[in-house]
Design a protein around this motif. Structure first.
Motif, PDB file in Angstrom:
ATOM      1  N   MET A   1     -52.428 -10.109 -52.496  1.00 43.55           N
ATOM      2  CA  MET A   1     -52.823 -10.083 -51.084  1.00 43.55           C
ATOM      3  C   MET A   1     -52.872  -8.632 -50.604  1.00 43.55           C
ATOM      4  O   MET A   1     -51.964  -7.860 -50.856  1.00 43.55           O
ATOM      5  N   LYS A   2     -53.927  -8.274 -49.912  1.00 43.39           N
ATOM      6  CA  LYS A   2     -54.075  -6.924 -49.395  1.00 43.39           C
ATOM      7  C   LYS A   2     -53.006  -6.631 -48.344  1.00 43.39           C
ATOM      8  O   LYS A   2     -52.503  -7.541 -47.682  1.00 43.39           O
ATOM      9  N   THR A   3     -52.693  -5.344 -48.189  1.00 46.39           N
ATOM     10  CA  THR A   3     -51.670  -4.948 -47.216  1.00 46.39           C
ATOM     11  C   THR A   3     -52.040  -5.393 -45.807  1.00 46.39           C
ATOM     12  O   THR A   3     -51.197  -5.889 -45.049  1.00 46.39           O
ATOM     13  N   SER A   4     -53.306  -5.248 -45.439  1.00 47.28           N
ATOM     14  CA  SER A   4     -53.728  -5.654 -44.093  1.00 47.28           C
ATOM     15  C   SER A   4     -53.526  -7.152 -43.881  1.00 47.28           C
ATOM     16  O   SER A   4     -53.139  -7.595 -42.789  1.00 47.28           O
ATOM     17  N   GLU A   5     -53.766  -7.933 -44.926  1.00 50.19           N
ATOM     18  CA  GLU A   5     -53.575  -9.375 -44.816  1.00 50.19           C
ATOM     19  C   GLU A   5     -52.093  -9.718 -44.702  1.00 50.19           C
ATOM     20  O   GLU A   5     -51.708 -10.639 -43.965  1.00 50.19           O
ATOM     21  N   ARG A   6     -51.246  -8.978 -45.423  1.00 52.12           N
ATOM     22  CA  ARG A   6     -49.798  -9.193 -45.324  1.00 52.12           C
ATOM     23  C   ARG A   6     -49.303  -8.840 -43.922  1.00 52.12           C
ATOM     24  O   ARG A   6     -48.420  -9.524 -43.377  1.00 52.12           O
ATOM     25  N   ILE A   7     -49.865  -7.801 -43.331  1.00 56.04           N
ATOM     26  CA  ILE A   7     -49.494  -7.427 -41.967  1.00 56.04           C
ATOM     27  C   ILE A   7     -49.848  -8.548 -40.996  1.00 56.04           C
ATOM     28  O   ILE A   7     -49.051  -8.925 -40.131  1.00 56.04           O
ATOM     29  N   ILE A   8     -51.037  -9.096 -41.154  1.00 52.80           N
ATOM     30  CA  ILE A   8     -51.476 -10.189 -40.281  1.00 52.80           C
ATOM     31  C   ILE A   8     -50.563 -11.396 -40.440  1.00 52.80           C
ATOM     32  O   ILE A   8     -50.189 -12.051 -39.455  1.00 52.80           O
ATOM     33  N   GLN A   9     -50.168 -11.693 -41.676  1.00 52.29           N
ATOM     34  CA  GLN A   9     -49.257 -12.809 -41.922  1.00 52.29           C
ATOM     35  C   GLN A   9     -47.912 -12.575 -41.232  1.00 52.29           C
ATOM     36  O   GLN A   9     -47.351 -13.485 -40.603  1.00 52.29           O
ATOM     37  N   LEU A  10     -47.379 -11.375 -41.346  1.00 51.88           N
ATOM     38  CA  LEU A  10     -46.085 -11.055 -40.724  1.00 51.88           C
ATOM     39  C   LEU A  10     -46.155 -11.177 -39.207  1.00 51.88           C
ATOM     40  O   LEU A  10     -45.245 -11.729 -38.569  1.00 51.88           O
ATOM     41  N   LEU A  11     -47.213 -10.661 -38.606  1.00 53.78           N
ATOM     42  CA  LEU A  11     -47.357 -10.736 -37.150  1.00 53.78           C
ATOM     43  C   LEU A  11     -47.549 -12.179 -36.692  1.00 53.78           C
ATOM     44  O   LEU A  11     -47.103 -12.559 -35.601  1.00 53.78           O
TER      45      LEU A  11
END
Length: 208
Positions: A1-11
């Protein structure tokens, strides 16, 4: 999973977060996270709010925009709305109520079968959250003293629920029925009403 996608998941799961917290969660530098946040902001997926801190400069919190929902399952949103319109046209509001009731009973049967060998309220809730997550609700269980919370961070039927609130009433009734012998269930946060998630407070009957 891309970092940007992981950020979206966390938020999505945790709500507004600072770059510092995100950096810790992702094992990145704060500067690296800020670069990703700039890209997500440019794409329209995140916004920020600067909140006054006890000391020093305000703290910047990042959160998701409604546009970010495109990153999550929508359970064929357009088709769902078309089907609802068709059911109302052909069978009327009564027909739609029967359809929702049938869906509720089917879910009730599935959930009860999955929970039948669980002996504690906590184990039942953990299993329920697993099932709901598989269905796209990104569900988690949070213990809060003597209480529990079922947090659903995404609603894969949001479009249908927005058009017909009986879908939401049905889901609350489903939880209340499943847990009726152990707990009282109430919905305290609601995506349809503008909250970022649906939050169900689960109070054990021993605490009432």
């Amino acid at each position: 999973m891309k970092t940007s996608e992981r950020i979206i998941q966390l938020l999505k799961v945790q709500g507004p977060l600072t770059a510092k917290v995100l950096a810790s969660e992702l094992s990145l530098t704060t500067m690296g996270v800020r670069q990703h946040m700039q890209g997500l902001e440019d794409d329209g997926d995140v916004i920020f709010e600067d909140k006054k801190a006890a000391r020093g400069r305000p703290t910047r919190y990042w959160s998701l925009t409604p546009q970010s929902n495109s990153h999550f399952s929508d359970t064929h949103e357009e088709l769902s709305l078309q089907l609802i319109d068709s059911v109302i046209t052909v069978f009327g509001d009564t027909g739609l109520d029967k359809l929702i009731s049938h869906r509720e009973q089917a879910s009730l049967s599935l959930y009860q079968t999955s929970l039948q060998d669980k002996t504690s309220l906590k184990s039942k809730l953990d299993t329920l959250a697993e099932i709901r997550s598989r269905e796209g609700y990104m569900a988690t269980i949070v213990e809060d003293g003597d209480l529990f919370w079922l947090m659903e961070n995404h609603c894969p039927i949001c479009a249908a629920a927005s058009k017909c609130l009986n879908f939401c009433r049905s889901e609350l009734n489903l939880f209340q029925t499943i847990l009726s012998k152990e707990a009282k269930v109430s919905r305290e946060e609601h995506i349809i009403e503008g909250a970022r998630r649906c939050a169900y407070k689960i109070t054990p009957l021993t605490q009432i």
